[in-house]
Scaffold this motif. Structure first.
Motif, PDB file in Angstrom:
ATOM      1  N   GLN A 194      13.068  -5.241 -24.410  1.00 27.12           N
ATOM      2  CA  GLN A 194      13.767  -4.301 -23.783  1.00 27.12           C
ATOM      3  C   GLN A 194      14.318  -4.447 -22.867  1.00 27.12           C
ATOM      4  O   GLN A 194      15.216  -4.110 -22.193  1.00 27.12           O
ATOM      5  N   GLU A 195      14.410  -5.888 -22.892  1.00 25.81           N
ATOM      6  CA  GLU A 195      15.763  -6.817 -21.883  1.00 25.81           C
ATOM      7  C   GLU A 195      16.663  -6.481 -22.316  1.00 25.81           C
ATOM      8  O   GLU A 195      17.236  -5.848 -21.310  1.00 25.81           O
ATOM      9  N   GLU A 197      17.295  -4.213 -24.134  1.00 28.40           N
ATOM     10  CA  GLU A 197      18.248  -3.183 -24.902  1.00 28.40           C
ATOM     11  C   GLU A 197      18.335  -2.344 -22.837  1.00 28.40           C
ATOM     12  O   GLU A 197      19.584  -2.076 -23.231  1.00 28.40           O
ATOM     13  N   ILE A 198      18.307  -3.166 -21.850  1.00 30.52           N
ATOM     14  CA  ILE A 198      18.229  -2.914 -20.629  1.00 30.52           C
ATOM     15  C   ILE A 198      19.950  -3.259 -20.628  1.00 30.52           C
ATOM     16  O   ILE A 198      20.859  -2.691 -19.896  1.00 30.52           O
ATOM     17  N   HIS A 201      22.239  -1.034 -22.279  1.00 27.88           N
ATOM     18  CA  HIS A 201      22.847  -0.037 -21.673  1.00 27.88           C
ATOM     19  C   HIS A 201      23.367   0.258 -20.204  1.00 27.88           C
ATOM     20  O   HIS A 201      23.795   0.400 -19.764  1.00 27.88           O
ATOM     21  N   ALA A 202      22.667  -1.371 -19.540  1.00 31.00           N
ATOM     22  CA  ALA A 202      23.368  -1.294 -17.793  1.00 31.00           C
ATOM     23  C   ALA A 202      25.071  -1.903 -17.841  1.00 31.00           C
ATOM     24  O   ALA A 202      25.599  -1.865 -17.273  1.00 31.00           O
ATOM     25  N   VAL A 214      19.075  -1.832 -12.534  1.00 29.19           N
ATOM     26  CA  VAL A 214      17.635  -2.210 -13.540  1.00 29.19           C
ATOM     27  C   VAL A 214      16.967  -0.883 -14.058  1.00 29.19           C
ATOM     28  O   VAL A 214      16.748  -0.447 -14.884  1.00 29.19           O
ATOM     29  N   THR A 217      19.218   1.827 -15.016  1.00 33.06           N
ATOM     30  CA  THR A 217      19.673   1.720 -16.670  1.00 33.06           C
ATOM     31  C   THR A 217      18.446   2.232 -16.885  1.00 33.06           C
ATOM     32  O   THR A 217      17.919   3.131 -18.154  1.00 33.06           O
ATOM     33  N   VAL A 218      17.014   2.255 -16.511  1.00 34.99           N
ATOM     34  CA  VAL A 218      15.715   2.808 -16.921  1.00 34.99           C
ATOM     35  C   VAL A 218      15.594   4.186 -16.861  1.00 34.99           C
ATOM     36  O   VAL A 218      14.560   4.945 -17.687  1.00 34.99           O
ATOM     37  N   PHE A 221      16.810   5.769 -20.239  1.00 33.75           N
ATOM     38  CA  PHE A 221      16.545   5.879 -20.715  1.00 33.75           C
ATOM     39  C   PHE A 221      15.026   7.381 -21.491  1.00 33.75           C
ATOM     40  O   PHE A 221      14.950   7.527 -22.289  1.00 33.75           O
ATOM     41  N   ILE A 227       8.394  -1.693 -15.899  1.00 34.33           N
ATOM     42  CA  ILE A 227       8.800  -3.004 -15.521  1.00 34.33           C
ATOM     43  C   ILE A 227       8.056  -3.479 -14.735  1.00 34.33           C
ATOM     44  O   ILE A 227       7.033  -3.256 -13.312  1.00 34.33           O
ATOM     45  N   ILE A 237      16.771 -10.889 -17.418  1.00 39.14           N
ATOM     46  CA  ILE A 237      17.230 -10.266 -18.319  1.00 39.14           C
ATOM     47  C   ILE A 237      18.878 -10.652 -18.171  1.00 39.14           C
ATOM     48  O   ILE A 237      19.145 -10.655 -19.481  1.00 39.14           O
TER      49      ILE A 237
END
Length: 264
Positions: A194-195, A197-198, A201-202, A214, A217-218, A221, A227, A237
């Motif tokens: 997930q890091e 993926e964050i 997208h970030a 962070v 961005t989350v 989702f 977190i 990340i």
């Protein structure tokens, strides 16, 4: 067996040890699956750089390595394990390490593992990993033969931990987690990678890897992504992204967002 601390010192590397659960694994095969053990090798962590891992257990199927007890596997899973409580659903059995570590936590009452491949389930029946966990905590663990996208829990799930993918990062990650969550309805989710993926997208949206970026961005989702309560999570990340994503996943204009992140 080589002197591992001496070898690590000679190579200028810190020594990595996955912990006591390593002793519960042994070489074995079932159908196309195989557990193998390598004495030692330099391995890059998720965010820690290169370490010398010892007595590495590797789960393979054909030419593919599905899991290994290495620094990158440990670091990319441990924050979810440390946050686990109540009823935890683990999507994907693999070596069972995540489920075993989760079951060892006092805060965890139940661990449901969802696995669709009967061959890896059969291997675990022979390995008998969970029954050999200390303190009888393996009684918390149940393996359900089902597809991760079809399984519906019989009780509320406090934490969903999906790990069904072969690569560490991929464009299917968020859609897949949404499909699982639609059936599970977990209170929180920590998915493998997930890091990254964050980070992906970030970077695409121009957010920096600080706490504000962070969290923003989350929120996008539209999932209850956990977190971790660790002060340096944005830094982790940023470092993981710099080590695992720079060339393949970031467009040239996005790489600047990693400025200041160490690259190993």
């Amino acid at each position: 067996m080589p002197d591992q601390p001496g070898l690590a010192e000679e190579m200028g590397l810190d020594l990595f040890d996955i912990g006591p659960l390593r002793e519960l694994y042994r070489p074995m095969r079932n159908a196309g699956w195989e557990l193998r053990i390598i004495e030692s090798a330099p391995c890059r962590g998720y965010w820690s750089g290169v370490l010398l891992a010892q007595d590495i257990v590797i789960l393979t199927r054909g030419e593919d390595t599905w899991m290994s007890l290495t620094p990158v596997e440990f670091e990319s899973q441990i924050l979810g394990v440390e946050a686990a409580r109540g009823h935890v659903a683990v999507m994907g059995l693999g070596m069972g390490w995540v489920a075993a570590e989760t079951a060892l936590r006092d805060e965890v009452d139940r661990v449901t593992i969802v696995e669709r491949d009967p061959d890896i389930i059969a291997m675990h029946a022979e390995l008998d990993l969970f029954a050999r966990l200390p303190g009888g905590v393996g009684s918390k663990v149940e393996i359900v033969e089902s597809d991760a996208f079809d399984w519906v829990p019989d009780a509320p799930v406090d934490l969903l931990m999906p790990d069904i993918w072969l690569p560490l990062v991929g464009e299917d990650r968020l859609p897949d987690v949404h499909r699982m969550q639609d059936k599970v309805g977990a209170s929180a989710i920590y998915f493998w990678g997930q890091e990254l993926e964050i980070a992906r997208h970030a970077a695409a949206s121009g957010c920096r890897f600080d706490w504000a970026g962070v969290l923003e961005t989350v929120r996008g989702f539209d999932l209850p992504v956990l977190i971790p309560d660790t002060e340096d999570y944005p830094g982790k990340i940023r470092t993981a992204a710099s080590q695992w994503m720079r060339e393949r996943w970031f467009a040239p204009g996005h790489i600047a967002i990693l400025e200041g992140a160490p690259v190993f």
